[in-house]
Write a protein that holds these residues in place. Structure first.
Motif, PDB file in Angstrom:
ATOM      1  N   THR A 124      -1.535  -4.533  -2.771  1.00  0.00           N
ATOM      2  CA  THR A 124      -1.673  -3.497  -1.525  1.00  0.00           C
ATOM      3  C   THR A 124      -3.129  -3.382  -0.930  1.00  0.00           C
ATOM      4  OG1 THR A 124      -0.589  -2.297  -3.048  1.00  0.00           O
ATOM      5  CG2 THR A 124      -2.197  -0.741  -1.316  1.00  0.00           C
ATOM      6  N   GLY A 125      -4.244  -3.441  -1.282  1.00  0.00           N
ATOM      7  CA  GLY A 125      -5.875  -4.592  -1.155  1.00  0.00           C
ATOM      8  C   GLY A 125      -5.713  -5.222   0.115  1.00  0.00           C
ATOM      9  N   GLU A 126      -5.507  -6.362  -1.019  1.00  0.00           N
ATOM     10  CA  GLU A 126      -5.479  -7.580  -0.046  1.00  0.00           C
ATOM     11  C   GLU A 126      -4.042  -7.167   1.205  1.00  0.00           C
ATOM     12  OE1 GLU A 126      -5.696 -11.271  -2.260  1.00  0.00           O
ATOM     13  OE2 GLU A 126      -6.845 -10.258  -3.750  1.00  0.00           O
ATOM     14  N   ASP A 127      -3.056  -6.873   1.560  1.00  0.00           N
ATOM     15  CA  ASP A 127      -2.388  -6.284   2.390  1.00  0.00           C
ATOM     16  C   ASP A 127      -3.016  -5.886   3.409  1.00  0.00           C
ATOM     17  OD1 ASP A 127      -0.536  -8.187   1.275  1.00  0.00           O
ATOM     18  OD2 ASP A 127       1.054  -6.006   1.085  1.00  0.00           O
ATOM     19  N   LEU A 128      -3.498  -4.733   3.138  1.00  0.00           N
ATOM     20  CA  LEU A 128      -4.630  -3.888   3.796  1.00  0.00           C
ATOM     21  C   LEU A 128      -5.322  -4.475   4.462  1.00  0.00           C
ATOM     22  CD1 LEU A 128      -4.289  -0.558   1.876  1.00  0.00           C
ATOM     23  CD2 LEU A 128      -3.003  -1.109   4.133  1.00  0.00           C
ATOM     24  N   TRP A 129      -6.115  -5.680   3.208  1.00  0.00           N
ATOM     25  CA  TRP A 129      -7.586  -6.484   4.254  1.00  0.00           C
ATOM     26  C   TRP A 129      -7.025  -7.279   5.265  1.00  0.00           C
ATOM     27  CZ3 TRP A 129      -8.569 -11.292   2.553  1.00  0.00           C
ATOM     28  CH2 TRP A 129     -10.072 -11.966   2.954  1.00  0.00           C
ATOM     29  N   ALA A 130      -6.421  -7.982   5.315  1.00  0.00           N
ATOM     30  CA  ALA A 130      -5.626  -8.718   5.863  1.00  0.00           C
ATOM     31  C   ALA A 130      -5.386  -8.549   7.097  1.00  0.00           C
ATOM     32  CB  ALA A 130      -4.271  -9.776   5.285  1.00  0.00           C
ATOM     33  N   ARG A 131      -4.633  -6.959   7.700  1.00  0.00           N
ATOM     34  CA  ARG A 131      -3.810  -6.795   8.337  1.00  0.00           C
ATOM     35  C   ARG A 131      -5.001  -6.062   8.928  1.00  0.00           C
ATOM     36  NH1 ARG A 131      -1.312  -0.604   8.720  1.00  0.00           N
ATOM     37  NH2 ARG A 131      -1.512  -0.542  10.975  1.00  0.00           N
ATOM     38  N   SER A 132      -5.856  -5.354   8.218  1.00  0.00           N
ATOM     39  CA  SER A 132      -7.641  -4.637   9.522  1.00  0.00           C
ATOM     40  C   SER A 132      -8.160  -6.349  10.211  1.00  0.00           C
ATOM     41  CB  SER A 132      -8.611  -4.231   8.515  1.00  0.00           C
ATOM     42  OG  SER A 132      -9.342  -5.074   7.444  1.00  0.00           O
ATOM     43  N   ILE A 133      -7.767  -7.028   9.900  1.00  0.00           N
ATOM     44  CA  ILE A 133      -8.875  -8.735  10.187  1.00  0.00           C
ATOM     45  C   ILE A 133      -7.495  -8.855  11.224  1.00  0.00           C
ATOM     46  CG2 ILE A 133      -9.071 -10.912   9.663  1.00  0.00           C
ATOM     47  CD1 ILE A 133      -9.955  -9.907   6.656  1.00  0.00           C
ATOM     48  N   SER A 134      -6.197  -9.187  10.849  1.00  0.00           N
ATOM     49  CA  SER A 134      -5.580  -9.505  12.373  1.00  0.00           C
ATOM     50  C   SER A 134      -5.281  -8.400  13.647  1.00  0.00           C
ATOM     51  CB  SER A 134      -4.236  -9.753  11.749  1.00  0.00           C
ATOM     52  OG  SER A 134      -3.610  -8.360  11.384  1.00  0.00           O
ATOM     53  N   GLY A 145      -8.803  -7.599  14.291  1.00  0.00           N
ATOM     54  CA  GLY A 145     -10.010  -6.778  14.788  1.00  0.00           C
ATOM     55  C   GLY A 145     -11.166  -6.251  14.677  1.00  0.00           C
ATOM     56  N   LYS A 146     -10.673  -5.774  12.580  1.00  0.00           N
ATOM     57  CA  LYS A 146     -10.875  -4.693  12.244  1.00  0.00           C
ATOM     58  C   LYS A 146     -12.177  -4.947  11.101  1.00  0.00           C
ATOM     59  CE  LYS A 146      -8.222  -0.719  13.186  1.00  0.00           C
ATOM     60  NZ  LYS A 146      -7.710  -0.856  14.343  1.00  0.00           N
ATOM     61  N   HIS A 147     -12.173  -6.013  11.365  1.00  0.00           N
ATOM     62  CA  HIS A 147     -13.275  -7.515  10.219  1.00  0.00           C
ATOM     63  C   HIS A 147     -13.188  -6.628   9.152  1.00  0.00           C
ATOM     64  CE1 HIS A 147     -15.442  -8.274  14.208  1.00  0.00           C
ATOM     65  NE2 HIS A 147     -15.169  -6.962  14.036  1.00  0.00           N
ATOM     66  N   GLY A 148     -11.727  -6.203   8.299  1.00  0.00           N
ATOM     67  CA  GLY A 148     -11.656  -6.510   6.969  1.00  0.00           C
ATOM     68  C   GLY A 148     -11.859  -4.482   6.827  1.00  0.00           C
ATOM     69  N   LYS A 149     -12.198  -4.414   7.484  1.00  0.00           N
ATOM     70  CA  LYS A 149     -12.690  -2.546   6.474  1.00  0.00           C
ATOM     71  C   LYS A 149     -11.357  -1.520   7.075  1.00  0.00           C
ATOM     72  CE  LYS A 149     -16.600  -3.537   7.327  1.00  0.00           C
ATOM     73  NZ  LYS A 149     -17.562  -3.411   6.206  1.00  0.00           N
ATOM     74  N   ILE A 150     -10.929  -1.317   5.308  1.00  0.00           N
ATOM     75  CA  ILE A 150      -9.215  -0.634   5.659  1.00  0.00           C
ATOM     76  C   ILE A 150      -9.569   0.806   5.384  1.00  0.00           C
ATOM     77  CG2 ILE A 150      -8.713  -2.492   3.845  1.00  0.00           C
ATOM     78  CD1 ILE A 150      -8.893  -0.347   2.000  1.00  0.00           C
ATOM     79  N   ASP A 185     -15.759  -1.238   0.558  1.00  0.00           N
ATOM     80  CA  ASP A 185     -14.549  -1.452   1.973  1.00  0.00           C
ATOM     81  C   ASP A 185     -14.316  -3.006   1.705  1.00  0.00           C
ATOM     82  OD1 ASP A 185     -12.519  -1.497   3.331  1.00  0.00           O
ATOM     83  OD2 ASP A 185     -14.107  -0.166   4.827  1.00  0.00           O
ATOM     84  N   GLY A 186     -13.395  -3.687   2.627  1.00  0.00           N
ATOM     85  CA  GLY A 186     -13.499  -4.661   2.161  1.00  0.00           C
ATOM     86  C   GLY A 186     -14.336  -6.121   3.645  1.00  0.00           C
ATOM     87  N   SER A 187     -14.940  -7.218   3.854  1.00  0.00           N
ATOM     88  CA  SER A 187     -15.198  -7.459   5.061  1.00  0.00           C
ATOM     89  C   SER A 187     -14.535  -8.787   5.056  1.00  0.00           C
ATOM     90  CB  SER A 187     -17.201  -7.810   4.623  1.00  0.00           C
ATOM     91  OG  SER A 187     -16.297  -8.780   3.739  1.00  0.00           O
ATOM     92  N   ASP A 188     -15.683  -9.265   5.921  1.00  0.00           N
ATOM     93  CA  ASP A 188     -14.384 -10.485   6.700  1.00  0.00           C
ATOM     94  C   ASP A 188     -14.662 -11.615   6.239  1.00  0.00           C
ATOM     95  OD1 ASP A 188     -14.386  -9.678   9.694  1.00  0.00           O
ATOM     96  OD2 ASP A 188     -16.730 -10.741   9.688  1.00  0.00           O
ATOM     97  N   ILE A 189     -14.775 -11.627   5.043  1.00  0.00           N
ATOM     98  CA  ILE A 189     -15.121 -12.548   3.747  1.00  0.00           C
ATOM     99  C   ILE A 189     -14.760 -11.988   2.753  1.00  0.00           C
ATOM    100  CG2 ILE A 189     -16.571 -14.029   5.335  1.00  0.00           C
ATOM    101  CD1 ILE A 189     -18.476 -13.259   3.112  1.00  0.00           C
ATOM    102  N   HIS A 190     -14.592 -10.963   2.232  1.00  0.00           N
ATOM    103  CA  HIS A 190     -13.859 -10.014   1.066  1.00  0.00           C
ATOM    104  C   HIS A 190     -13.206  -9.637   1.125  1.00  0.00           C
ATOM    105  CE1 HIS A 190     -16.840 -12.012  -1.656  1.00  0.00           C
ATOM    106  NE2 HIS A 190     -17.825 -11.758  -0.256  1.00  0.00           N
ATOM    107  N   ALA A 191     -12.837  -8.321   0.179  1.00  0.00           N
ATOM    108  CA  ALA A 191     -10.762  -7.999   0.258  1.00  0.00           C
ATOM    109  C   ALA A 191     -11.470  -6.572   0.120  1.00  0.00           C
ATOM    110  CB  ALA A 191     -10.180  -8.871  -0.419  1.00  0.00           C
ATOM    111  N   PRO A 192     -11.043  -5.334  -0.368  1.00  0.00           N
ATOM    112  CA  PRO A 192     -11.819  -4.525  -0.666  1.00  0.00           C
ATOM    113  C   PRO A 192     -11.702  -4.363  -1.993  1.00  0.00           C
ATOM    114  CG  PRO A 192      -9.920  -4.283   0.592  1.00  0.00           C
ATOM    115  CD  PRO A 192     -10.155  -5.405   0.845  1.00  0.00           C
ATOM    116  N   TYR A 193     -12.648  -3.726  -2.693  1.00  0.00           N
ATOM    117  CA  TYR A 193     -12.396  -3.857  -4.556  1.00  0.00           C
ATOM    118  C   TYR A 193     -11.837  -2.305  -4.517  1.00  0.00           C
ATOM    119  CZ  TYR A 193     -14.029  -8.330  -3.986  1.00  0.00           C
ATOM    120  OH  TYR A 193     -14.494  -9.937  -4.291  1.00  0.00           O
ATOM    121  N   PHE A 194     -10.765  -1.707  -5.829  1.00  0.00           N
ATOM    122  CA  PHE A 194     -10.669  -1.115  -6.123  1.00  0.00           C
ATOM    123  C   PHE A 194     -11.468  -0.292  -7.698  1.00  0.00           C
ATOM    124  CE2 PHE A 194      -7.980  -1.408  -2.804  1.00  0.00           C
ATOM    125  CZ  PHE A 194      -8.405   0.332  -2.505  1.00  0.00           C
TER     126      PHE A 194
END
Length: 155
Positions: free
Chosen positions: A52-62, A64-69, A127-136
């Motif tokens: 889930t976190g990685e799906d949200l991360w990919a969506r935020s990158i696509s 233009g939110k720079h990986g910030k879920i 929170d995520g960034s351009d190069i890292h997914a968010p961690y829980f």
């Protein structure tokens, strides 16, 4: 001579044995119940980390939110996480707030209903960034033990 009923001694003996069995069984039942609720929370947080976190991360990158879920919730509303994952009954769903997802540090984004679980737990997020997914992380507050984390230093 024919016996028609139990004697008082036999009844007392049975009651004592039932009491001993209850004294052993009830605490074990409660411990197993608490362990099963904790297992549900561990599974939930692992699912957040792995899918889930990685799906949200990919969506935020696509978008233009720079990986910030944390920025997705402000657009879709507080309950948008329910569109991605089933929230277990143990989670206090009114406490879910991904906008608290920490930038570079872990911050609490969900609390657990202690009346259902038998203990207090927090779910935190970095929170995520351009190069890292968010961690829980899942943290048991009784002993501050991190039960689930992707960080190597926590285990």
């Amino acid at each position: 001579m024919k016996k028609g009923a139990f004697t008082m001694m036999e009844m007392i003996f049975v009651i004592v044995i039932l009491g001993i069995l209850a004294a052993i069984a009830i605490p074990r039942y409660l411990a197993m119940r608490d362990a099963s609720h904790e297992a549900i929370l561990i599974s939930f947080v692992r699912t957040l980390n792995r899918t889930t976190g990685e799906d949200l991360w990919a969506r935020s990158i696509s978008e233009g939110k720079h990986g910030k879920i944390s920025q997705l919730e402000s657009v879709e509303g507080k309950d948008f996480l329910k569109n991605y994952i089933t929230i277990p009954n143990e989670i206090n769903s009114s406490s879910i707030d991904l906008t608290n997802c920490g930038n570079g540090e872990y911050k609490t984004i969900m609390t657990v209903d202690s009346s259902k679980v038998g203990g207090e737990y927090n779910i935190t997020c970095k929170d995520g960034s351009d190069i890292h997914a968010p961690y829980f992380k899942l943290i048991r507050l009784r002993d501050h033990k991190v039960l689930v984390s992707r960080d190597v230093n926590d285990n």
